[in-house]
Each structure stands twice: as C-alpha cells, then as structure tokens.
Design an enzyme around this catalytic site. Structure first.
Site, PDB file in Angstrom:
ATOM      1  N   GLU A  75     -43.347 -20.027  45.610  1.00 24.78           N
ATOM      2  CA  GLU A  75     -42.216 -20.193  46.545  1.00 24.78           C
ATOM      3  C   GLU A  75     -42.572 -21.247  47.594  1.00 24.78           C
ATOM      4  O   GLU A  75     -43.621 -21.171  48.243  1.00 24.78           O
ATOM      5  CB  GLU A  75     -41.883 -18.857  47.215  1.00 24.78           C
TER       6      GLU A  75
ATOM      7  N   ASP B 274     -31.856  -3.781  45.375  1.00 23.54           N
ATOM      8  CA  ASP B 274     -30.727  -4.671  45.704  1.00 23.54           C
ATOM      9  C   ASP B 274     -29.496  -4.201  44.940  1.00 23.54           C
ATOM     10  O   ASP B 274     -28.369  -4.290  45.423  1.00 23.54           O
ATOM     11  CB  ASP B 274     -30.931  -6.121  45.207  1.00 23.54           C
TER      12      ASP B 274
ATOM     13  N   HIS C 175     -34.095  -7.341  42.943  1.00 25.93           N
ATOM     14  CA  HIS C 175     -34.992  -6.198  43.162  1.00 25.93           C
ATOM     15  C   HIS C 175     -34.218  -4.950  42.747  1.00 25.93           C
ATOM     16  O   HIS C 175     -32.993  -4.886  42.952  1.00 25.93           O
ATOM     17  CB  HIS C 175     -35.340  -5.994  44.628  1.00 25.93           C
TER      18      HIS C 175
ATOM     19  N   HIS D  42     -43.433 -20.011  51.066  1.00 28.15           N
ATOM     20  CA  HIS D  42     -44.691 -19.250  51.123  1.00 28.15           C
ATOM     21  C   HIS D  42     -45.876 -20.205  51.171  1.00 28.15           C
ATOM     22  O   HIS D  42     -46.861 -19.946  51.857  1.00 28.15           O
ATOM     23  CB  HIS D  42     -44.817 -18.322  49.915  1.00 28.15           C
TER      24      HIS D  42
ATOM     25  N   ASP E  36     -34.439 -18.422  46.264  1.00 29.29           N
ATOM     26  CA  ASP E  36     -34.812 -17.343  47.189  1.00 29.29           C
ATOM     27  C   ASP E  36     -34.519 -17.875  48.590  1.00 29.29           C
ATOM     28  O   ASP E  36     -35.423 -18.220  49.352  1.00 29.29           O
ATOM     29  CB  ASP E  36     -36.290 -16.985  47.003  1.00 29.29           C
TER      30      ASP E  36
HETATM   31  C1  XUL Z   1     -40.257 -12.463  50.155  1.00 25.20           C
HETATM   32  C2  XUL Z   1     -39.910 -12.951  48.812  1.00 25.20           C
HETATM   33  C3  XUL Z   1     -39.379 -11.944  47.876  1.00 25.20           C
HETATM   34  C4  XUL Z   1     -39.818 -12.125  46.465  1.00 25.20           C
HETATM   35  C5  XUL Z   1     -39.410 -11.005  45.545  1.00 25.20           C
HETATM   36  O1  XUL Z   1     -40.720 -13.438  51.017  1.00 25.20           O
HETATM   37  O2  XUL Z   1     -40.017 -14.127  48.519  1.00 25.20           O
HETATM   38  O3  XUL Z   1     -37.997 -11.963  47.961  1.00 25.20           O
HETATM   39  O4  XUL Z   1     -39.340 -13.311  45.931  1.00 25.20           O
HETATM   40  O5  XUL Z   1     -39.814  -9.768  45.994  1.00 25.20           O
HETATM   41 CO    CO Z   2     -39.608 -15.222  46.788  1.00 25.35          CO
END
Ligand code: XUL
Ligand code: CO
Length: 444
Positions: free
Chosen positions: A275, A112, A109, A278, A346
């Site tokens: 992800e 970061d 990011h 997620h 991640d």
């Molecule tokens: C948050 C997440 C983030 C994204 C990038 O849950 O996964 O880190 O990958 O903003």
């Molecule tokens: Co992510």
C-alpha cells in the site's frame, strides 16, 4: 456483464449513469479522461493491466467521522433498522457502484459486508451475506480480488489478534479468519489478505516480541493449511504497515515482511500487498516497497492510494500523482504484471466531500491517474533510454573481472589486490538528466 446497473430493488446512485471514456478534453467529471478500458497498451488492454478494485470499507462503510467529529457522509444504504437488511442494501449499492464505474473487482473485510455478532451468529451472517454477494457477482460479472478478516476493530482485539498475549482471543480471531477463507472460496476470490492492524505493541515493557511473532507465524501457517484444504489456490498476501493503530506493527515494511516469511517458511504461499500510504508511513516511498517486493518475486497486489506529504498519517487519499503512478507501473510492467493481484483503491473521500457523486469522481480520478501512469511507463519501456542507462551503469559487471566477482570466482584477497590497480575515476549518476527525461516522457 449485465446491462442493468442495479441488481436490487432500489437504485442508490440515480443521478449517475454508466461512466464512459470521453478523452482528455472532456469537462464531464463523471467520465474517464485517460482510462479507456479496452485500449491496448503494450499488447494488453488497460483493463487487463490495471485490474482495478473498489474497497468496500472506505466506499460503503466509512462515514467521515474522525476523532473530532461525527459522521458527515450520506449512506442511503444504511437506513433500515434490521442489520441484515442493511447489509443487503449495502451489497446492492456496492454492486450498482462497481457496475456503473466499470471496475472488474472488489475487496472487503468480513465485518464490512456482514453484521458482526457473537461467534455462531457471526458465522451465520457471513454465510448469508456470502450467498448475497455470490448472486450479485453472478448478475454483474464483478469478481472478488481479495477479502480479509477485520481482527482489529472489536475491543477484544485491543492487545492483538494472532499476537494477543491471551490464547482465547487468538482462537477467537481464528473464527473470523476461517469464515473469511470459506467466503473467499465460495466467491472465487483470487487472493486472500492479512493486514496486521493490531499485530504489534504499544509498549515493549509488557511485550515478548519473539513469542508474539512466533504465534503470528503459527497462526498464518495454520490458516494457510486450512485455506489449501478447502480449495483456495491463490496467493495469501501480507500487507505491510509500520504503525497506526499500534506504535509498532511487526509487518513494518516490505523488507521486514519478506524476512519474516522466509524465516518461517511461508514464502511459497504468501506474497505482499503493497500500500502506497503504508510505505510512506514507513519512511520509504511507494516505489521503494514495490521494488523490494518485486525483486524478491513477492509483489502480489497493490493498495493504490497516497498520503499527504505534509504529514505522516495514513490519510488514504485517492492517487492522483502521475509521476508516482508511472514509477509504480514501471515496476509492475517490468515483472510482467500483477498476476492474480490488482490495484485496489484503499482510499476514501475527504470528510467534507459529501455529495454521493464524489465517490465516483474520486475513483475516476484514481483510475485516470493509473491509466496515465501505465501509458507513460510503457512509453519509457519502449523508448528504452532509461533501461539502457541502467544497463550501461552496471556494465563493468557484465564481463571480465566484474562478472567473475558476480559469479563468486574472486576471493577477497584477489579482490583487494585488484583494488590497488584502480584509478579514482568519478562516474556521474545522472540523476538530474533522468528526472528531466521523466518530465519529457510525461508531457511530450
Ligand atoms: C489499513 C488498511 C486495511 C487493509 C485491509 O491501513 O490498509 O484496510 O488494506 O485490512
Ligand atoms: Co490497505
């Protein structure tokens, strides 16, 4: 790739040497047991299949603090008082880490890597750090898988960024996304990510959902146009997540994002970054969202992690479940790979994993889990039994009336007429047989 593993003036991980492949009998925690980067699996090296990336935010920024306690993790790159000097140390530590671990990619990011500040100072910091990262990339051969803008942490984004009910905040988010797109182009980034951390609501009572989502689509379209104008040619990626930090995020899951992209004419330029944690937060499994994205031709990249099955949170743990990585790799192999995407960890070490070497051990374990998943998925593919089972299961649509139906040649009355001729046969779904077979593939 450079032979020196640190490019700055200080070595941040002096006790860790270059991580090598030692095979499955090794007891060295700082060695790969299964990931052998140049080993050919199904015509491509493991390195080319897996395209691993390290996430800057978890590995070099996350301090281990949580709502109940302060920082626990050592960050020797965070010691200088000047913010830019600290950011440069962090970049040096990061590239030493990438090189010693042997990954080809990283992700970050904006905030970061570059110190956050008011808009003009922020832009200068971004330009300076982009220059630093560019030099480190050149010195080591490590490449940028994707970057993104953090338009969710600063208090100004508490009501959203592109979906903020206040226009000036939306415009402020554009400052960060514009600078991040420029950094991407300067660094040769292969993808660009949008994760809608605050793009949602905490209560519908104060929210006009349609208006906010239209603003999000307009913001993404304008950002896409700017990215293309300055020479970004890769896919833009949306990363679905249902909640956390908001109660409801508009990019809830893969199916929702695909519908949104199509509704707004964005599906030519945008794909999905799926992800694992997620998907599970959305009540699906990792494989479900991968398959939904892949079926739509929109699986672009993966944030490789896992949640804890005992709670619903986004715990961002390193992936270690081989049955899960096998199923993921099966979907990725079936679509011919991730293209410009990759497997980005991640994932963060636990708050009490306080040895610096734990950062390496965590990544090694995730890379080994995906290497095992790749090899098992390839074994299943070449064995062919499961593909044959699937083919047979749907074979009534391969010829005759079933095929006519698929081709739209049967109207509904004809279909119902045919339904009268059916004998109510029960055809087993064979789930247990498939599950037993998967274990056989994993462990034989
Ligand atoms: C948050 C997440 C983030 C994204 C990038 O849950 O996964 O880190 O990958 O903003
Ligand atoms: Co992510």
């Amino acid at each position: 790739m450079s032979s020196s593993y640190f490019v700055g003036t200080k070595e941040f991980f002096p006790t860790v040497k270059k991580i090598g492949y030692e095979g499955k009998t090794s007891r060295n925690p700082l060695a790969f047991k299964f990931y052998d980067p140049d080993k050919i699996v199904g015509g491509k090296s493991m390195r080319e299949h897996l395209r691993f990336a390290v996430a800057y935010w978890h590995t070099f920024c996350a301090t281990g603090s949580d709502p109940f306690g302060s920082a626990t993790l050592p960050h020797p790159w965070d010691e200088k008082s000047d913010t830019l000097a600290r950011a440069i140390d962090k970049a040096d530590a990061a590239f030493e880490f990438f090189t010693k671990l042997g990954v080809d990619y990283y992700c970050f990011h904006d905030t970061d890597a570059a110190p956050d500040a008011e808009a003009s100072a922020y832009e200068k910091n971004m330009q300076k750090i982009t220059e630093v990262l560019r030099e480190r990339q050149k010195a080591t051969g490590v490449k940028l898988l994707w970057n993104t803008a953090n338009v969710f942490s600063h208090p100004r984004y508490m009501n959203g960024a592109a979906t903020n009910p206040e226009f000036t905040i939306l415009a402020r988010a554009a400052v960060q996304v514009k600078a991040s797109l420029e950094a991407n182009v300067a660094l040769g980034g292969e993808n660009y990510v949008f994760w809608g951390g605050r793009e949602g609501y905490t209560t519908r009572l104060n929210t006009l959902m349609k208006r906010e989502q239209d603003h999000l689509a307009q913001f993404l379209s304008a950002a896409r146009d700017y990215g293309r104008k300055i020479g970004f040619q890769g896919p833009f990626l949306i990363e679905p997540k249902p909640m956390e930090p908001t109660k409801h995020q508009y990019d809830t899951d893969a199916a929702t994002v695909i519908g949104f992209l199509k509704a707004h004419g964005l599906d030519k330029d945008f794909k999905l970054n799926i992800e694992a944690n997620h998907a599970t937060l959305a009540g699906k499994d990792f494989g479900h969202d991968l398959q939904v994205a892949s079926d739509a031709g929109l699986l672009g990249s993966v944030d490789a992690n896992r949640g804890d099955p005992r709670n619903g949170w986004d715990t961002d743990q390193f992936p270690t479940e081989v049955l899960e990585t096998t199923q993921a790799m099966r979907i990725i192999l079936a679509q011919g790979g991730l293209g410009s995407g990759g497997l980005n960890f991640d994932a963060k070490v636990r708050r009490n994993s306080t040895d610096l070497e734990d950062l390496f051990i965590a990544h090694i374990s995730g890379m080994d889990a995906f290497a095992l998943g790749l090899e098992t998925a390839e074994k299943i593919r070449t064995d062919g039994w499961l593909d044959q089972l699937l083919k047979t299961r749907y074979q009534s649509f391969d010829s005759g009336l079933g095929k006519d139906f698929e081709k739209g040649k049967l109207d509904f009355e004809e279909l119902a007429r045919l339904g009268h001729q059916v004998s109510d046969s029960l055809i087993s779904g064979k789930q247990e047989k498939i599950e037993a077979y998967l274990n056989q593939m994993l462990f034989s």
